[in-house]
Design an enzyme around this catalytic site. Structure first.
Site, PDB file in Angstrom:
ATOM      1  N   HIS A   1      14.822  -4.264   6.875  1.00  0.00           N
ATOM      2  CA  HIS A   1      14.430  -5.622   6.498  1.00  0.00           C
ATOM      3  C   HIS A   1      14.863  -6.699   7.480  1.00  0.00           C
ATOM      4  O   HIS A   1      14.394  -7.831   7.395  1.00  0.00           O
ATOM      5  CB  HIS A   1      14.949  -5.929   5.086  1.00  0.00           C
ATOM      6  CG  HIS A   1      14.456  -4.937   4.079  1.00  0.00           C
ATOM      7  ND1 HIS A   1      14.895  -3.619   4.059  1.00  0.00           N
ATOM      8  CD2 HIS A   1      13.538  -5.034   3.088  1.00  0.00           C
ATOM      9  CE1 HIS A   1      14.281  -2.968   3.087  1.00  0.00           C
ATOM     10  NE2 HIS A   1      13.451  -3.793   2.484  1.00  0.00           N
TER      11      HIS A   1
ATOM     12  N   HIS B   1       9.202   3.079   6.625  1.00  0.00           N
ATOM     13  CA  HIS B   1       9.804   2.386   5.481  1.00  0.00           C
ATOM     14  C   HIS B   1       8.710   2.074   4.453  1.00  0.00           C
ATOM     15  O   HIS B   1       7.686   1.487   4.770  1.00  0.00           O
ATOM     16  CB  HIS B   1      10.534   1.113   5.900  1.00  0.00           C
ATOM     17  CG  HIS B   1      11.290   0.522   4.755  1.00  0.00           C
ATOM     18  ND1 HIS B   1      12.561   0.957   4.402  1.00  0.00           N
ATOM     19  CD2 HIS B   1      10.940  -0.394   3.827  1.00  0.00           C
ATOM     20  CE1 HIS B   1      12.942   0.309   3.324  1.00  0.00           C
ATOM     21  NE2 HIS B   1      11.987  -0.510   2.954  1.00  0.00           N
ATOM     22  N   ALA B   2       8.948   2.472   3.203  1.00  0.00           N
ATOM     23  CA  ALA B   2       7.920   2.406   2.167  1.00  0.00           C
ATOM     24  C   ALA B   2       7.462   0.967   1.890  1.00  0.00           C
ATOM     25  O   ALA B   2       8.269   0.038   1.889  1.00  0.00           O
ATOM     26  CB  ALA B   2       8.459   3.018   0.875  1.00  0.00           C
TER      27      ALA B   2
ATOM     28  N   GLU C   1       9.855  -6.632  -7.085  1.00  0.00           N
ATOM     29  CA  GLU C   1      10.683  -5.466  -6.750  1.00  0.00           C
ATOM     30  C   GLU C   1      11.200  -4.735  -7.995  1.00  0.00           C
ATOM     31  O   GLU C   1      11.725  -3.625  -7.883  1.00  0.00           O
ATOM     32  CB  GLU C   1      11.866  -5.898  -5.879  1.00  0.00           C
ATOM     33  CG  GLU C   1      11.484  -6.562  -4.559  1.00  0.00           C
ATOM     34  CD  GLU C   1      10.605  -5.679  -3.683  1.00  0.00           C
ATOM     35  OE1 GLU C   1      10.641  -4.442  -3.825  1.00  0.00           O
ATOM     36  OE2 GLU C   1       9.863  -6.239  -2.852  1.00  0.00           O
TER      37      GLU C   1
ATOM     38  N   HIS D   1       8.554   2.805  -7.572  1.00  0.00           N
ATOM     39  CA  HIS D   1       8.814   1.445  -7.083  1.00  0.00           C
ATOM     40  C   HIS D   1       7.552   0.865  -6.434  1.00  0.00           C
ATOM     41  O   HIS D   1       7.114  -0.235  -6.770  1.00  0.00           O
ATOM     42  CB  HIS D   1       9.975   1.478  -6.086  1.00  0.00           C
ATOM     43  CG  HIS D   1      10.250   0.162  -5.433  1.00  0.00           C
ATOM     44  ND1 HIS D   1      11.228  -0.708  -5.868  1.00  0.00           N
ATOM     45  CD2 HIS D   1       9.653  -0.454  -4.378  1.00  0.00           C
ATOM     46  CE1 HIS D   1      11.224  -1.785  -5.107  1.00  0.00           C
ATOM     47  NE2 HIS D   1      10.272  -1.659  -4.195  1.00  0.00           N
ATOM     48  N   GLU D   2       6.971   1.617  -5.518  1.00  0.00           N
ATOM     49  CA  GLU D   2       5.795   1.121  -4.788  1.00  0.00           C
ATOM     50  C   GLU D   2       4.599   0.952  -5.723  1.00  0.00           C
ATOM     51  O   GLU D   2       3.857  -0.019  -5.625  1.00  0.00           O
ATOM     52  CB  GLU D   2       5.433   2.061  -3.632  1.00  0.00           C
ATOM     53  CG  GLU D   2       6.518   2.184  -2.561  1.00  0.00           C
ATOM     54  CD  GLU D   2       7.017   0.853  -2.043  1.00  0.00           C
ATOM     55  OE1 GLU D   2       6.257  -0.145  -2.055  1.00  0.00           O
ATOM     56  OE2 GLU D   2       8.199   0.783  -1.645  1.00  0.00           O
TER      57      GLU D   2
ATOM     58  N   HIS E   1       4.528  -2.269  -7.485  1.00  0.00           N
ATOM     59  CA  HIS E   1       3.924  -3.361  -6.702  1.00  0.00           C
ATOM     60  C   HIS E   1       2.403  -3.352  -6.856  1.00  0.00           C
ATOM     61  O   HIS E   1       1.775  -4.375  -7.076  1.00  0.00           O
ATOM     62  CB  HIS E   1       4.248  -3.187  -5.218  1.00  0.00           C
ATOM     63  CG  HIS E   1       5.669  -3.491  -4.832  1.00  0.00           C
ATOM     64  ND1 HIS E   1       6.300  -4.660  -5.177  1.00  0.00           N
ATOM     65  CD2 HIS E   1       6.562  -2.795  -4.081  1.00  0.00           C
ATOM     66  CE1 HIS E   1       7.535  -4.661  -4.655  1.00  0.00           C
ATOM     67  NE2 HIS E   1       7.715  -3.533  -3.992  1.00  0.00           N
TER      68      HIS E   1
ATOM     69  N   TYR F   1      15.918  -7.994  -3.857  1.00  0.00           N
ATOM     70  CA  TYR F   1      16.352  -6.675  -4.337  1.00  0.00           C
ATOM     71  C   TYR F   1      17.604  -6.790  -5.204  1.00  0.00           C
ATOM     72  O   TYR F   1      17.813  -5.997  -6.116  1.00  0.00           O
ATOM     73  CB  TYR F   1      16.595  -5.716  -3.170  1.00  0.00           C
ATOM     74  CG  TYR F   1      15.371  -5.501  -2.315  1.00  0.00           C
ATOM     75  CD1 TYR F   1      14.297  -4.742  -2.782  1.00  0.00           C
ATOM     76  CD2 TYR F   1      15.271  -6.067  -1.047  1.00  0.00           C
ATOM     77  CE1 TYR F   1      13.165  -4.548  -1.998  1.00  0.00           C
ATOM     78  CE2 TYR F   1      14.145  -5.871  -0.261  1.00  0.00           C
ATOM     79  CZ  TYR F   1      13.093  -5.113  -0.741  1.00  0.00           C
ATOM     80  OH  TYR F   1      11.982  -4.921   0.036  1.00  0.00           O
TER      81      TYR F   1
HETATM   82  O1  X8Z Z   1      12.633  -1.775   0.741  1.00  0.00           O
HETATM   83  C1  X8Z Z   1      12.584  -1.314  -0.376  1.00  0.00           C
HETATM   84  C2  X8Z Z   1      11.279  -0.737  -0.898  1.00  0.00           C
HETATM   85  C3  X8Z Z   1      10.105  -1.379  -0.309  1.00  0.00           C
HETATM   86  S1  X8Z Z   1       9.759  -2.927  -0.978  1.00  0.00           S
HETATM   87  C4  X8Z Z   1      11.212   0.727  -0.557  1.00  0.00           C
HETATM   88  N1  X8Z Z   1      13.700  -1.242  -1.139  1.00  0.00           N
HETATM   89  C5  X8Z Z   1      14.975  -1.752  -0.668  1.00  0.00           C
HETATM   90  C6  X8Z Z   1      15.519  -0.923   0.485  1.00  0.00           C
HETATM   91  O2  X8Z Z   1      15.029   0.190   0.701  1.00  0.00           O
HETATM   92  O3  X8Z Z   1      16.425  -1.389   1.173  1.00  0.00           O
HETATM   93  C7  X8Z Z   1      13.783  -0.722  -2.492  1.00  0.00           C
HETATM   94  C8  X8Z Z   1      15.232  -0.738  -2.837  1.00  0.00           C
HETATM   95  C9  X8Z Z   1      15.894  -1.655  -1.850  1.00  0.00           C
HETATM   96 ZN    ZN Z   2       9.464  -3.075  -2.957  1.00  0.00          ZN
END
Ligand code: X8Z
Ligand code: ZN
Length: 612
Positions: free
Chosen positions: A511, A350-351, A408, A380-381, A384, A521
């Site tokens: 998460h 997960h990024a 975010e 997105h990354e 950050h 988010y």
């Molecule tokens: O978790 C993230 C990022 C890392 S902060 C990739 N996002 C949420 C997800 O993937 O659930 C970005 C969009 C929503």
């Molecule tokens: Zn993020």
């Protein structure tokens, strides 16, 4: 790692710990007479130094663990995290004692408050509790990272399944992927329940009703008002979501037939092109309107045809930020980041974006694939990382975004500038293939499938968690409550009927085992449109918002940097005002962006019975 994540999962050097304790002991004696504002200043300074040191230690342990999951790195990450938590809990308790002093400076008062509520998983102040909590969370995070599902009978990594959900169209295979991946949660349920118990005890010992109440208290406003603001924001954008849901459902019904996707009721969750049905852009081919639907390009195709590599995508993202006037990424970024999945070891795919020295050691950790989703995720990354670098001159407790939604939103706002014109400027799209104005509905629909579809998902995750933390939802009902909220907010249902009694579906979303709060988010989805609208206004853009790109606009970049540099030194409405001129976070900009699409969707949905 992002501060708001790392503080959750963090730890302390014994030297620093000892020093703070001794100093406080001395002060404690003076305090019996009367602690002064100067004592509070001194305490805050020491606390910042201690946490800053610890954050590097815990960050490195967490990085080593997330990029190489073994029994040993689990141990080390958990140890470090426990140490950080113990220190942060100790400092939170101490901070409470100074908070009532008269004559505190603005900064000291703000920082004392931050010290009180910085942990995402506070531990009770009793021997062994922080270690148990850290071990549970590390185990959950690693279990997610190692998770596998099935694709056509073959065991497949979570990250690969995620991408396949975007391209597979056979409903039986989609169901296999969805169902097998959701088994990843099953063994997590008990540990998750114990984590909830422990962190709630920790929250209560710091004066909060439960962990959810503590999370809601971090927004420069009354915690109940925060929850109410999110509900009000959702009401602003819900009519648009309802229209999109209605239209998408009918297209899925046309494509798959009544047996797979009935005309009415909720949508089957595995048909939307994403493991969690959180973004639907991958099924644009299914919903594309005739005529206006043929955009003339598909970003994944363009990237593949141009032989893009994951690294090239990251370089492209860097170039965008450079065009706004931001300094290039340091050499260490390229040496130390994990851009693609290592073949020979388990990692958390997960990024995420990290800062390992609170200065310039910024990195991303991704398992990047060459597709449109990861093109956006890279931006997105990087958002950050550039934010982290912009506020590196702030004192430790202000090295954070204005609120977690801002963190975010930055990279996503940049990705909103990935317009057809921009793709032409970077030679991905031929000028002859720029879609004309008659394709605007298609462009907006493609964007809405990702941006609008996400909104109820962005809200329901913490609706679920807040109920779990408050005790309203008990462990036996974890999956039921999750499924109910998914149905209520998103209008979706799991494939294959009722979920098995032992399932823990929330565990299959990063998460939850990763314990990352999620309202950030939801806020970011609104904020990125507010930022985009403001940026386009600053650029003097006259056309429709979805055609505006701020690429190469250094003046806008300078204004953006001014907001980023503030870190969390001021309440978030100040930061929002600095860049957008308004102090309100709301859905107006998002609604304005999609205005033409909304009318079009209403037209398409005429005579249909929308809702579920
Ligand atoms: O978790 C993230 C990022 C890392 S902060 C990739 N996002 C949420 C997800 O993937 O659930 C970005 C969009 C929503
Ligand atoms: Zn993020």
């Amino acid at each position: 790692m992002l501060k708001q994540i790392s503080v959750a999962a963090i730890a302390v050097g014994l030297m620093a710990g000892g020093a703070v304790f001794a100093a406080h002991h001395e002060e404690g004696e003076m305090a019996a007479a009367a602690p002064t504002a100067a004592d509070a200043d001194a305490f805050v300074e020491r606390a910042e130094q201690r946490l800053a040191d610890l954050s590097i230690y815990v960050g490195k342990a967490a990085w080593a663990n997330a990029t190489n999951i073994t029994i040993d790195t689990d141990f080390l990450a958990a140890r470090a995290s426990a140490e950080y938590t113990k220190a942060a809990v100790e400092l939170a308790n101490e901070a409470a004692k100074y908070a009532a002093i008269d004559g505190l400076s603005y900064d000291t008062s703000r920082k004392l408050n931050m010290l009180r509520q910085s942990l995402t998983a506070p531990a009770p102040n009793v021997p062994g509790a922080a270690d148990e909590l850290a071990t549970l969370l590390t185990g959950l995070n690693s279990a997610y990272g190692k998770g596998k599902g099935m694709y056509k009978g073959t065991e497949t990594r979570g990250n690969d399944l995620e991408a396949l959900m975007g391209t597979e169209r056979d409903p039986a295979v989609l169901q296999e992927m969805w169902t097998s991946w959701h088994r990843v949660g099953t063994p997590m349920r008990e540990d998750y329940a114990r984590f909830v118990e422990l962190s709630n005890e920790g929250a209560r010992s710091l004066g909060y009703a439960d962990t959810g109440a503590m999370w809601r208290s971090g927004y420069d406003m009354d915690p109940d008002a925060y929850a109410a603001m999110l509900d009000a924001n959702w009401q602003e954008v819900k009519p648009l979501y309802d229209q999109l849901h209605c239209y998408t459902r009918s297209k899925l019904n046309e494509a798959y037939g009544d047996d797979v996707q009935p005309e009415n009721g909720p949508i089957r969750a595995d048909l939307l092109g994403n493991m969690w049905a959180q973004e639907w852009g991958n099924i644009y081919d299914i919903v594309a309107p005739e005529g206006a639907g043929d955009l003339g390009y598909d970003l994944t195709d363009l990237l593949v045809k141009a032989d893009y590599t994951p690294k090239r995508i990251v370089e492209t993202g860097e170039t965008f930020f450079s065009s706004l006037g931001f300094a290039p990424l340091p050499g260490t970024f390229w040496e130390r980041s994990q851009i693609t999945a290592p073949r020979d070891r388990e990692v958390v795919c997960h990024a995420s974006a990290w800062n390992l020295d609170n200065e310039d050691d910024v990195r991303i950790k991704m398992c990047t694939k060459v597709n449109a989703d990861d093109f956006v995720t890279v931006h997105h990354e990087l958002g950050h990382n550039y934010y982290q670098r912009a506020y590196k001159g702030q004192p430790f407790l202000y090295k954070n975004s204005a609120n977690d939604g801002f963190h975010e939103a930055i990279g996503d706002m940049i990705a909103l500038s990935v317009t057809p014109d921009y793709l032409t400027q970077i030679d991905l799209l031929d000028e002859a293939n720029i879609p004309a104005a008659d394709k605007d509905i298609g462009l907006l629909l493609r964007q809405a499938m990702d941006k609008v579809a996400f909104l109820p998902f962005g809200l329901m995750i913490d609706k679920w968690r807040w109920q779990v933390f408050s005790g309203e939802t008990t462990p036996e009902n974890y999956t039921k409550s999750w499924t109910d909220l998914r149905r209520e907010y998103q209008g979706i249902v799991p494939p294959g009927g009722p979920r098995p009694a032992d399932s823990f579906d929330p565990g299959a979303k990063y998460h939850v085992p990763g314990n990352t709060p999620y309202t950030r988010y939801f806020m970011a989805r609104l904020l990125q449109f507010q930022f985009h609208q403001a940026a386009c206004e600053q650029a003097g853009w006259q056309g429709p918002l979805h055609r505006c790109s701020i690429y190469d606009n250094a003046e806008v970049g300078a204004q953006l940097n001014a907001m980023l540099e503030m870190g969390s030194s001021r309440p978030w409405p100040d930061a929002l005002e600095a860049f957008t001129g308004t102090r309100d976070m709301n859905g107006e900009a998002l609604v304005a962006y999609f205005e033409p699409l909304k009318g079009w969707l209403e037209e398409q949905n005429k005579g249909k019975s929308c809702g579920w």
